[in-house]
Structures are given as structure tokens and as C-alpha cells.
Motif scaffolding. Structure first.
Motif, PDB file in Angstrom:
ATOM      1  N   THR A  67      52.585  97.186  10.729  1.00  0.00           N
ATOM      2  CA  THR A  67      54.004  96.948  11.010  1.00  0.00           C
ATOM      3  C   THR A  67      54.774  96.575   9.747  1.00  0.00           C
ATOM      4  OG1 THR A  67      53.446  96.246  13.242  1.00  0.00           O
ATOM      5  CG2 THR A  67      55.621  95.612  12.435  1.00  0.00           C
ATOM      6  N   LEU A  68      54.249  95.626   8.985  1.00  0.00           N
ATOM      7  CA  LEU A  68      54.933  95.203   7.757  1.00  0.00           C
ATOM      8  C   LEU A  68      55.030  96.343   6.747  1.00  0.00           C
ATOM      9  CD1 LEU A  68      53.583  91.598   7.058  1.00  0.00           C
ATOM     10  CD2 LEU A  68      55.954  92.267   7.475  1.00  0.00           C
ATOM     11  N   SER A  69      53.952  97.087   6.589  1.00  0.00           N
ATOM     12  CA  SER A  69      53.954  98.199   5.627  1.00  0.00           C
ATOM     13  C   SER A  69      54.998  99.237   5.998  1.00  0.00           C
ATOM     14  CB  SER A  69      52.564  98.850   5.555  1.00  0.00           C
ATOM     15  OG  SER A  69      51.618  97.924   5.067  1.00  0.00           O
ATOM     16  N   LYS A  70      55.054  99.575   7.300  1.00  0.00           N
ATOM     17  CA  LYS A  70      56.059 100.558   7.745  1.00  0.00           C
ATOM     18  C   LYS A  70      57.462 100.067   7.421  1.00  0.00           C
ATOM     19  CE  LYS A  70      53.380 102.968  11.185  1.00  0.00           C
ATOM     20  NZ  LYS A  70      52.917 103.064  12.540  1.00  0.00           N
ATOM     21  N   LYS A  71      57.766  98.808   7.749  1.00  0.00           N
ATOM     22  CA  LYS A  71      59.111  98.272   7.486  1.00  0.00           C
ATOM     23  C   LYS A  71      59.434  98.293   5.997  1.00  0.00           C
ATOM     24  CE  LYS A  71      59.701  95.354  11.514  1.00  0.00           C
ATOM     25  NZ  LYS A  71      59.579  94.030  12.090  1.00  0.00           N
ATOM     26  N   ILE A  72      58.489  97.832   5.198  1.00  0.00           N
ATOM     27  CA  ILE A  72      58.730  97.740   3.754  1.00  0.00           C
ATOM     28  C   ILE A  72      58.897  99.126   3.131  1.00  0.00           C
ATOM     29  CG2 ILE A  72      57.602  97.143   1.552  1.00  0.00           C
ATOM     30  CD1 ILE A  72      56.536  94.612   3.163  1.00  0.00           C
ATOM     31  N   PHE A  73      57.976 100.046   3.435  1.00  0.00           N
ATOM     32  CA  PHE A  73      58.059 101.362   2.794  1.00  0.00           C
ATOM     33  C   PHE A  73      59.189 102.221   3.352  1.00  0.00           C
ATOM     34  CE2 PHE A  73      53.781 100.174   1.328  1.00  0.00           C
ATOM     35  CZ  PHE A  73      53.974 100.393  -0.030  1.00  0.00           C
ATOM     36  N   PHE A  74      59.467 102.150   4.664  1.00  0.00           N
ATOM     37  CA  PHE A  74      60.616 102.881   5.218  1.00  0.00           C
ATOM     38  C   PHE A  74      61.893 102.380   4.557  1.00  0.00           C
ATOM     39  CE2 PHE A  74      58.452 103.845   9.574  1.00  0.00           C
ATOM     40  CZ  PHE A  74      57.795 104.921   9.012  1.00  0.00           C
TER      41      PHE A  74
END
Length: 122
Positions: free
Chosen positions: A16-23
Motif C-alpha cells: 500500500t505505501l509503495s503504491k501511494k509513494i510511487f504513484f
């Protein structure tokens, strides 16, 4: 066109965090919670960077890295791989080099360091 990242990690928090950060930074990210589907996904689609957790259900990140490096498509086989692990003390830099991992980060993840590592390879 957005740079594409494949993330294999069984932690829903990291997914979840990775998706938010990279998006938020303009990347596309596709996440997998086990190693089982990673190779077929890489064979079917192009990615700019692969992030692999070392401890994954099914197939370990170390084994996945070996399999990626052995793909017949040389472009896919040379995709940069960043390993992430809480058990990094079990491995030496030469262990990572041997399977073709370009970089590795220790959990708990420092997302600034992860973004920096990804930017280094794209």
C-alpha cells in the motif's frame, strides 16, 4: 510514459505505501504478494525496475533473481533488481551479486532510500 515497477512483497503495508509513494511520483507499480506469478508477469510485460522481498511465499527473492537473470529475453533478464529484506544479515554482498541483484535495502524500509534507488536505475 510512466516508468513501470514490479514489487513482490507479502506485506500489505509495504504494498500500500509503495503504491501511494510511487504513484505520487508518476510511476506505475504492479504488486505481487508471492513469488509464484512474478516470472510469468515479467515474461509478459516490460518493467523498468523490479523490487523483490527476499522472504516470499512460494519462491524466495534470491531464487526469483536467479530466474530473472536466466530469461531468454536479454532485455528482461537485465532489468535492475532491488532486494528488500529484514533478514539481510543472513546474506553478504557477494550473495546478492551472485544472483544478479543490483541493490538492496534493509527493512523497515526507508522510502526515501527506496525512491532514490529506483531513480538510480530508471
Amino acid at each position: 510514459m510512466a516508468k513501470r515497477i514490479l514489487l513482490a512483497d507479502d506485506s500489505p503495508v509495504i504494498q500500500t505505501l509503495s503504491k501511494k509513494i510511487f504513484f505520487g511520483q508518476g510511476y506505475e507499480l504492479k504488486g505481487f504478494k508471492s513469488g509464484a506469478k512474478v516470472i510469468s508477469e515479467i515474461e509478459a510485460n516490460d518493467y523498468d525496475v523490479i523490487i523483490l522481498d527476499i522472504i516470499l511465499p512460494g519462491v524466495s527473492g534470491m531464487e526469483l533473481a536467479k530466474q530473472i537473470r536466466q530469461l531468454s529475453d536479454k532485455k528482461k533478464a537485465s532489468t535492475p533488481i532491488i532486494a528488500i529484506s529484514g533478514n539481510y544479515k543472513n546474506y553478504s554482498k557477494s550473495d546478492f551479486d551472485e544472483v544478479g541483484i543490483n541493490d538492496y535495502l534493509i527493512k523497515p524500509l526507508d522510502y526515501d532510500a527506496l525512491v532514490t534507488a529506483v531513480k538510480k536505475y530508471v
